[in-house]
Enzyme design. Sequence first.
Site, PDB file in Angstrom:
ATOM      1  N   ARG A  78       0.847  -1.200   0.000  1.00 52.96           N
ATOM      2  CA  ARG A  78       0.000   0.000   0.000  1.00 52.96           C
ATOM      3  C   ARG A  78       0.879   1.245   0.000  1.00 52.96           C
ATOM      4  O   ARG A  78       1.851   1.329   0.749  1.00 52.96           O
ATOM      5  CB  ARG A  78      -0.896  -0.012   1.243  1.00 52.96           C
ATOM      6  N   ARG A 147      -2.662   6.005  10.068  1.00 53.91           N
ATOM      7  CA  ARG A 147      -2.658   5.562   8.673  1.00 53.91           C
ATOM      8  C   ARG A 147      -2.694   6.770   7.726  1.00 53.91           C
ATOM      9  O   ARG A 147      -2.529   7.921   8.140  1.00 53.91           O
ATOM     10  CB  ARG A 147      -3.862   4.647   8.417  1.00 53.91           C
ATOM     11  N   LYS A 210      -4.688   0.269  14.891  1.00 56.24           N
ATOM     12  CA  LYS A 210      -4.596   1.283  13.834  1.00 56.24           C
ATOM     13  C   LYS A 210      -5.346   2.549  14.240  1.00 56.24           C
ATOM     14  O   LYS A 210      -6.293   2.512  15.033  1.00 56.24           O
ATOM     15  CB  LYS A 210      -5.171   0.735  12.534  1.00 56.24           C
ATOM     16  N   LYS A 212      -6.971   6.232  12.488  1.00 57.02           N
ATOM     17  CA  LYS A 212      -7.327   6.857  11.211  1.00 57.02           C
ATOM     18  C   LYS A 212      -7.775   8.298  11.440  1.00 57.02           C
ATOM     19  O   LYS A 212      -8.589   8.573  12.318  1.00 57.02           O
ATOM     20  CB  LYS A 212      -8.431   6.057  10.522  1.00 57.02           C
ATOM     21  N   CYS A 430     -14.886  -3.842  -1.128  1.00 54.51           N
ATOM     22  CA  CYS A 430     -13.521  -4.169  -0.722  1.00 54.51           C
ATOM     23  C   CYS A 430     -12.967  -5.270  -1.623  1.00 54.51           C
ATOM     24  O   CYS A 430     -13.682  -5.856  -2.429  1.00 54.51           O
ATOM     25  CB  CYS A 430     -13.496  -4.605   0.735  1.00 54.51           C
ATOM     26  N   CYS A 436      -7.747 -11.546   0.155  1.00 57.78           N
ATOM     27  CA  CYS A 436      -7.840 -11.192   1.573  1.00 57.78           C
ATOM     28  C   CYS A 436      -8.118 -12.420   2.423  1.00 57.78           C
ATOM     29  O   CYS A 436      -9.109 -13.133   2.207  1.00 57.78           O
ATOM     30  CB  CYS A 436      -8.935 -10.153   1.793  1.00 57.78           C
ATOM     31  N   CYS A 475     -16.459  -9.232   4.700  1.00 52.46           N
ATOM     32  CA  CYS A 475     -16.474  -9.570   6.123  1.00 52.46           C
ATOM     33  C   CYS A 475     -16.864  -8.321   6.892  1.00 52.46           C
ATOM     34  O   CYS A 475     -16.920  -7.225   6.317  1.00 52.46           O
ATOM     35  CB  CYS A 475     -15.115 -10.115   6.577  1.00 52.46           C
ATOM     36  N   CYS A 479     -13.991  -2.651   5.363  1.00 48.43           N
ATOM     37  CA  CYS A 479     -13.028  -1.841   4.616  1.00 48.43           C
ATOM     38  C   CYS A 479     -13.698  -0.945   3.581  1.00 48.43           C
ATOM     39  O   CYS A 479     -13.158   0.104   3.241  1.00 48.43           O
ATOM     40  CB  CYS A 479     -11.991  -2.742   3.945  1.00 48.43           C
TER      41      CYS A 479
END
Length: 565
Positions: A78, A147, A210, A212, A430, A436, A475, A479
């Site tokens: 990424r 991020r 994480k 954001k 996603c 994934c 899931c 995302c």
Amino acid sequence: MNNKFVQNNLSEDEKIKTKSNFLRGTIKESLENPLTGALNPDDVKLIKYHGSYQQYDRDLESERKQKKLEPLYQFMVRVRVAGGVTTPKQWLVLDKLSSLYGNNTLKLTTRQSFQFHGILKRDLKPTIQEVNKTLLSTLATCGDVNRNVMCNPNPYQSLIHEEVYGIAREISNYFLPKTTAYHEIWLNKEKVSRIPDAEPIYKHTYLPRKFKIALAIPPHNDVDIFANDLGFIAIEENKKLIGFNVCVGGGLGSTFGNKSTYPRLADVIGFTPKSRVIEVAETVIGIQRDYGNRSDRKLSRLKHTIDDRGLEWFVNELNIRLGWNIERPYPYKFVSNGDKYGWLKGTNDKWYYTLFVEHGRVKNKEGYTLKKALKEIAEIHKGDFRLTGNQNLIIGNVSKNDKENIETILKRNGIINNKLTGLRKSSMACVALGTCGLAFAESERYLPSLIDKLDKIILKNGLKDDAINIRMTGCPNNCARSSLGEIGLVGRAIGRYNLYLGASHNGDRLNSLYKEMLSEENILNELEPIISIYAKEKKKQETFGDFVIRKGIIKKTNRPLQVLQ
């Protein structure tokens, strides 16, 4: 530090970080091991901080097991792009790398980043080196750190855009990890001094999870500001930026069967002058670093820290640490969280073309050679490329004389399509299967065909241009922010999805569960009568999410967005 989660039963990730020597681990040795395409288990965790996830080709899983081969390990890389703005030169390098080392596609993410997929271990280092040569980086695009910082990418919408974008870049750079491990491992740099590594903001174990950050400029919420741990809503007076409303505690990920996990929207807690944005952000991050749950990663985001201790406690702690009190929030209004397509003139007299990129996948296929078209444009373009928070692309800063050439390239490659419905242009998905490892079901590869079938219902009811927001994830990690879809679909198993309805069109209300474990046939059967009623009975300017709540088809989500007064 008065942290109730400081205890002996730290999560395995916390132990790995503690002994990692500031994110080095044994990544160098793992990369050099020729006997496997994978990294050492601990390094799989650590490499996230360097911008990569170890994955494997799930489509080949059964075949390779039968042949007694290890999974076909590969890596997602990424690229960090604060605010989503890149140059044509950078685009050309990323395009080349996607073909040379990846699967010949680029993925535009929901956080305004680029992703490469299908990179083998031996190609990781040259890929990351080439990215850095373009003055971009992969550092801290994953892992328990701040991020990629999102920002409204549409300069034609506001005179204050460039100033807000500059603040987004400043935030992004300020919160980069300070460890020299990244430069040593990937860029072959030697330590420039004998002074030990230190992380003045993150400390040696970084954040519990994480983090954001996003910045939005009303009236458009095209970064889904309330889905972030920390959000800044720009406030302007007399066409000048005076500061930001601060919102905290957003996060959409959850786990099936675990009621302790849930999607949550950020709460608006106050206002800060623009000169103190970094100070506020650093203080919020410090509170999460010191009080976040380090025992259970499913409960480790800032939203859980706030809900465990209370919003009043959090604001009080923030004010104490700041040494001054944040002000009451200013009025603001969001009207949508989507993108406006086609040509629009900017405040700088340049032109901007917003291009629909289905689920952010830049690729070539018969009759639709998007990757080829964007490469051709990058070779002649004198402006920039701007990634939106909805997986789309803005060809930016185009002079009036260059508009025709760009449009000709797009038409020649089959890109401009005026027949797309508002539903399709308002869709997000996603990656999910087949790369994934968390996905239970298809998403990106399946949603286009589902929309083909939904479009027939849409057209039958005269709703071609209605921008009904539909989002799908493989899931509940969310995302593609399915919890903010007016129609949300979350994978439960192959071919089975939970259906959610009732999010707001401007991103300030979550949707609610409507039906579980639906097949495609079930989804179509459930949505067709609702869409039909919506077409006949909606009020002027009423959006789909508001309509299904007004009609009692679904109840409002239990927890509304809070604004402290």
